[in-house]
Design an enzyme around this catalytic site. Sequence first.
Site, PDB file in Angstrom:
ATOM      1  N   HIS A  30       0.830  -1.213   0.000  1.00  0.00           N
ATOM      2  CA  HIS A  30       0.000   0.000   0.000  1.00  0.00           C
ATOM      3  C   HIS A  30       0.862   1.260   0.000  1.00  0.00           C
ATOM      4  CE1 HIS A  30      -4.323  -1.333   0.964  1.00  0.00           C
ATOM      5  NE2 HIS A  30      -3.661  -2.396   0.586  1.00  0.00           N
TER       6      HIS A  30
ATOM      7  N   GLY B 297       4.775   6.203  -4.105  1.00  0.00           N
ATOM      8  CA  GLY B 297       6.034   5.470  -4.107  1.00  0.00           C
ATOM      9  C   GLY B 297       6.412   4.973  -2.719  1.00  0.00           C
TER      10      GLY B 297
ATOM     11  N   ASP C  74       7.893   5.471   0.125  1.00  0.00           N
ATOM     12  CA  ASP C  74       8.472   6.581   0.905  1.00  0.00           C
ATOM     13  C   ASP C  74       7.958   6.626   2.336  1.00  0.00           C
ATOM     14  OD1 ASP C  74       5.855   7.381   0.511  1.00  0.00           O
ATOM     15  OD2 ASP C  74       6.355   9.447  -0.067  1.00  0.00           O
TER      16      ASP C  74
ATOM     17  N   SER D 215       5.105   7.074   3.382  1.00  0.00           N
ATOM     18  CA  SER D 215       4.056   8.082   3.606  1.00  0.00           C
ATOM     19  C   SER D 215       2.811   7.463   4.243  1.00  0.00           C
ATOM     20  CB  SER D 215       3.686   8.795   2.299  1.00  0.00           C
ATOM     21  OG  SER D 215       3.342   7.866   1.289  1.00  0.00           O
TER      22      SER D 215
ATOM     23  N   PRO E 262      -5.458  -1.647  -6.146  1.00  0.00           N
ATOM     24  CA  PRO E 262      -6.344  -2.612  -6.803  1.00  0.00           C
ATOM     25  C   PRO E 262      -7.564  -2.915  -5.944  1.00  0.00           C
ATOM     26  CG  PRO E 262      -4.129  -3.536  -6.440  1.00  0.00           C
ATOM     27  CD  PRO E 262      -4.140  -2.180  -5.835  1.00  0.00           C
TER      28      PRO E 262
ATOM     29  N   HIS F   6      -1.308 -12.988  -1.262  1.00  0.00           N
ATOM     30  CA  HIS F   6      -2.577 -13.381  -0.640  1.00  0.00           C
ATOM     31  C   HIS F   6      -2.516 -14.808  -0.097  1.00  0.00           C
ATOM     32  CE1 HIS F   6      -5.288 -10.124  -2.700  1.00  0.00           C
ATOM     33  NE2 HIS F   6      -4.516  -9.652  -1.743  1.00  0.00           N
ATOM     34  N   THR F   7      -1.356 -15.440  -0.166  1.00  0.00           N
ATOM     35  CA  THR F   7      -1.150 -16.709   0.523  1.00  0.00           C
ATOM     36  C   THR F   7      -1.175 -16.485   2.038  1.00  0.00           C
ATOM     37  OG1 THR F   7       0.329 -18.608   0.756  1.00  0.00           O
ATOM     38  CG2 THR F   7       1.386 -16.490   0.441  1.00  0.00           C
TER      39      THR F   7
ATOM     40  N   ASP G 142      -6.171 -17.470   2.121  1.00  0.00           N
ATOM     41  CA  ASP G 142      -5.771 -18.810   1.671  1.00  0.00           C
ATOM     42  C   ASP G 142      -6.392 -19.821   2.633  1.00  0.00           C
ATOM     43  OD1 ASP G 142      -4.535 -21.247   1.230  1.00  0.00           O
ATOM     44  OD2 ASP G 142      -2.491 -20.483   1.284  1.00  0.00           O
TER      45      ASP G 142
ATOM     46  N   ASP H 200       3.604 -19.684   0.593  1.00  0.00           N
ATOM     47  CA  ASP H 200       3.869 -20.749  -0.370  1.00  0.00           C
ATOM     48  C   ASP H 200       3.012 -20.533  -1.615  1.00  0.00           C
ATOM     49  OD1 ASP H 200       1.286 -21.441   0.382  1.00  0.00           O
ATOM     50  OD2 ASP H 200       1.884 -23.186   1.569  1.00  0.00           O
TER      51      ASP H 200
END
Length: 329
Positions: A69, A75, A77, A79, A167, A197-198, A249, A257
């Site tokens: 995020h 970028g 940084d 923030s 996203p 997302h594992t 998962d 994994d």
Amino acid sequence: MENRNNILVSLLLLLPLLLTTISAQTTKLTPNFYRTTCPNVESIVRSAVQRKFQQTFVTAPGTLRLFFHDCFVRGCDASVLLAGNGNAEKDSRDDLSLAGDGFDTVIKAKAAVDSNPKCRNKVSCADILALATREVIRLTGGPFYTVELGRRDGRISTKASVQGQLPQPTFNLDQLNSMFARHGLSQTDMVALSGAHTLGFAHCGRFSNRIYNFSPRNAVDPTLNFQYAMQLRQMCPRNVDPTIAINNDPTTPRTFDNAYYKNLQRGMGLFSSDQVLFTDRRSRNTVNLFASSNAVFNQAFVAAITKLGRVGVLTGNQGEIRRDCTRPN
């Protein structure tokens, strides 16, 4: 046998792509940036993260998600760590679900680094977040990799800057590719980074439309494994407490994994943006490749997260080295 050959051919085609894209991306970062100013920075951060991880497993997914995020907004940084009277990045709708344990991991690691007189006010919060991310991946069974360093901390963090930068769980492949391409990340990078997302969890409201009211014709998303959908309904009944969270998962939620990709093959991606990686033919081969080999997934993930760590970095005299990760100097 033919399937194995196909996988081998795909692997041979994929590896040069990973190597060229990682080397083509220019960077001012270097692994030995703190060699003279704070030579023990990596071991100090490692110890602090291990202590935090022993207290709570959420340290791992919380820190990994925080890094992603941060890098996708303004970028890498740091923030996302700044407080701002309700108007900072972390106050945006997309960041409200960031786990407090992720923030606490960086703050504790920063305190450990600054407790060393040689290192005090020498190491940026952005670099500490990058190092902490590598450590939580390793602690959960993932690959150990070299982290490029030399980022400086940003001074600006606004709620508005998050809008349209992260996203969404409903994204299709074109939307995912477009967003990642903005940061110089390829489709292969995107599929590899989605493998994060594992680990971690999601609140029921982020995917409830897939199990209750997907469309006028189908209450349940037809790309979702029906048995899995029924399990999700049990864990997320209608009007469920919004704080209830479900593992991303369902098979190995505490291990970094390639099970995420095996789940996609079975229709067990929690978000539409997960499952589309398999249902869309353009990315399916990559999912199948990563599902077939944990080593190949790890290699692709390391290439992708290294590129992610270069996005929009401040270096040289840009930005600052924050004394307190939650506020500008």
